[in-house]
Design an enzyme around this catalytic site. Structure first.
Site, short mmCIF file in Angstrom:
data_model
loop_
_atom_site.label_atom_id
_atom_site.label_comp_id
_atom_site.label_asym_id
_atom_site.label_seq_id
_atom_site.Cartn_x
_atom_site.Cartn_y
_atom_site.Cartn_z
N ASP A 138 -25.53 6.75 14.94
CA ASP A 138 -25.84 6.16 13.89
C ASP A 138 -26.84 5.10 13.89
O ASP A 138 -26.99 4.35 12.81
CB ASP A 138 -24.52 5.15 13.52
N CYS A 193 -8.32 14.56 -1.02
CA CYS A 193 -7.70 12.98 -1.47
C CYS A 193 -6.69 13.11 -2.48
O CYS A 193 -5.94 12.24 -2.52
CB CYS A 193 -8.73 11.96 -1.64
N CYS A 196 -4.57 10.27 -4.32
CA CYS A 196 -4.30 9.19 -3.56
C CYS A 196 -5.16 8.03 -3.67
O CYS A 196 -6.24 8.24 -3.66
CB CYS A 196 -3.97 9.55 -1.92
N CYS A 203 -7.32 -2.27 0.70
CA CYS A 203 -8.34 -3.26 1.18
C CYS A 203 -8.11 -4.60 0.65
O CYS A 203 -8.09 -4.71 -0.63
CB CYS A 203 -9.63 -2.57 0.54
N CYS A 219 -16.80 -6.19 2.72
CA CYS A 219 -16.16 -5.74 3.85
C CYS A 219 -15.94 -6.57 4.90
O CYS A 219 -16.48 -7.15 5.61
CB CYS A 219 -16.70 -4.44 4.27
N CYS A 253 -4.55 5.90 5.51
CA CYS A 253 -4.82 7.25 5.06
C CYS A 253 -3.57 8.07 5.71
O CYS A 253 -3.43 8.24 6.63
CB CYS A 253 -6.24 7.52 5.27
#
Length: 363
Positions: A138, A193, A196, A203, A219, A253
């Site tokens: 990355d 997903c 959901c 968060c 974040c 998740c």
């Protein structure tokens, strides 16, 4: 044989390449054609909205992310790879300890993955004369999630992370670019997903203005790693006990329910999962370098990790941290000093509130 600088490849070699990647420890491997990134226009809109915050390197090299030829001019295929990392257990922390995101509880993944990518690239070049490869993580200007989806590895979750049906989202992405025209995989076109919204709801800083969009400026990972300044006061308490990164949107998740049952090849260092915030606050620059130089935590730098430690201590609210905070208030670094002062007053205020509440109960 070579044609316009690239090479056609027997489909059998693609199968053998995937087997070699699995032998090296990659749990996921797929191949995408090297064309313009599917999500480049969305990436530009994200930048233009300012959601990248202080991450100027994204803005400065935005055009390079349009096409992988900015990394390898003759590229024809992008081999996208996933390597699982261990999900850290959500255990009760010792007093005044902070949490570290699961991916950082091991060696710095960049050199670890680069070494494996070099091995995979050397293998491919040995099989195809005159071929070229370039391994990237990355840190390179590649929209790797776009190519991972195109290579069939998964879909974008509502928390913007790539999710795979079998391994969840606790994995690193890496890529091997090559001028060999490998047989591509089918694009992963579906999302699983459904309705959901667990990641969005969990968060604590409301960092998702909508599903599939992250405002990095809110974040916790951004606050504790990328940002060099101080988190706004309204977000500091929401950072909780996270000293480096955050796993909250992954922990909730449903696709990560079986994360502990995977076979993980990436080394794990459980001693990094929780760290004494008081010890961090007291670390000298040299002690920080020696302890964290081979880990991802070095990215936050000495001042950043101590800043994070002060915020965590303020959120925990233990009066035993006050001496360390008072020492940090006198620090030459203004960011560390200011946050330590905030943390000390947060602890004292909580203590006074608790005492007043107790007095009213006694009365």
């Amino acid at each position: 044989m070579p044609r316009y600088g690239w090479i056609n490849v027997n489909p059998q070699l693609t199968i053998e390449l995937k087997a070699e990647a699995k032998r090296l420890g990659f749990s996921l491997v797929g191949i995408a054609p090297a064309t313009e990134a599917d999500g480049f226009a969305q990436f530009e809109r994200w930048l233009d909205a300012g959601f990248h915050g202080e991450m100027d390197y994204l803005q400065n090299r935005r055009e390079a992310r349009r096409h992988p030829r900015s990394i390898l001019d003759s590229v024809q295929s992008v081999v996208v790879l996933g390597m699982d990392y261990s999900k850290q257990a959500e255990n009760q922390l010792p007093p005044n300890h902070g949490r570290v995101a699961s991916y950082a509880c091991g060696p710095d993944y960049h050199p670890y993955l680069w070494d494996l990518l070099k091995q995979l690239g050397a293998w491919l070049e040995s099989q195809i004369p005159n071929s070229q490869t370039r391994g990237v993580t990355d840190s390179a200007p590649l929209l790797e999630r776009d190519f991972a989806r195109r290579a069939g590895l998964g879909w974008f979750g509502k928390n913007t992370m790539l999710i795979n049906k079998h391994t969840g989202s606790y994995f690193f992405l890496a890529a091997l670019l090559t001028n060999a025209a490998l047989a591509p995989d089918d694009v992963h076109s579906a999302s699983h997903c459904g309705t959901c919204t667990a990641c969005l709801d969990a968060c604590p800083t409301d960092a998702f203005p909508q599903a599939g969009v992250l405002d990095a400026r809110k974040c916790i990972s951004y606050f504790t790693i990328e940002s060099k300044t101080i988190a706004p006061i309204e977000h500091r308490s929401n950072i909780g006990n996270w000293i480096f990164g955050c796993d909250i949107c992954q922990e909730v998740c449903p696709w990560n329910r079986n994360a502990e049952s995977r076979t993980v090849h990436f080394p794990s260092q459980p001693d990094l999962a929780s760290i004494s915030a008081i010890e961090l606050l007291n670390l000298s620059r040299e002690e920080f370098r020696l302890r964290f130089r081979l880990t991802s935590l070095s990215r936050a730098k000495w001042q950043g990790l101590r800043r994070n430690a002060a915020i965590v201590l303020g959120n925990i609210g233990d009066e035993r941290a006050i001496p360390a905070l008072e020492q940090a208030i006198r620090d030459d670094d203004l960011v560390v000093s200011e946050v330590a002062d905030w943390a000390k007053h947060a602890i004292l205020e909580r203590h006074n509130d608790n005492r007043n509440s107790s007095d009213r109960s006694d009365g």
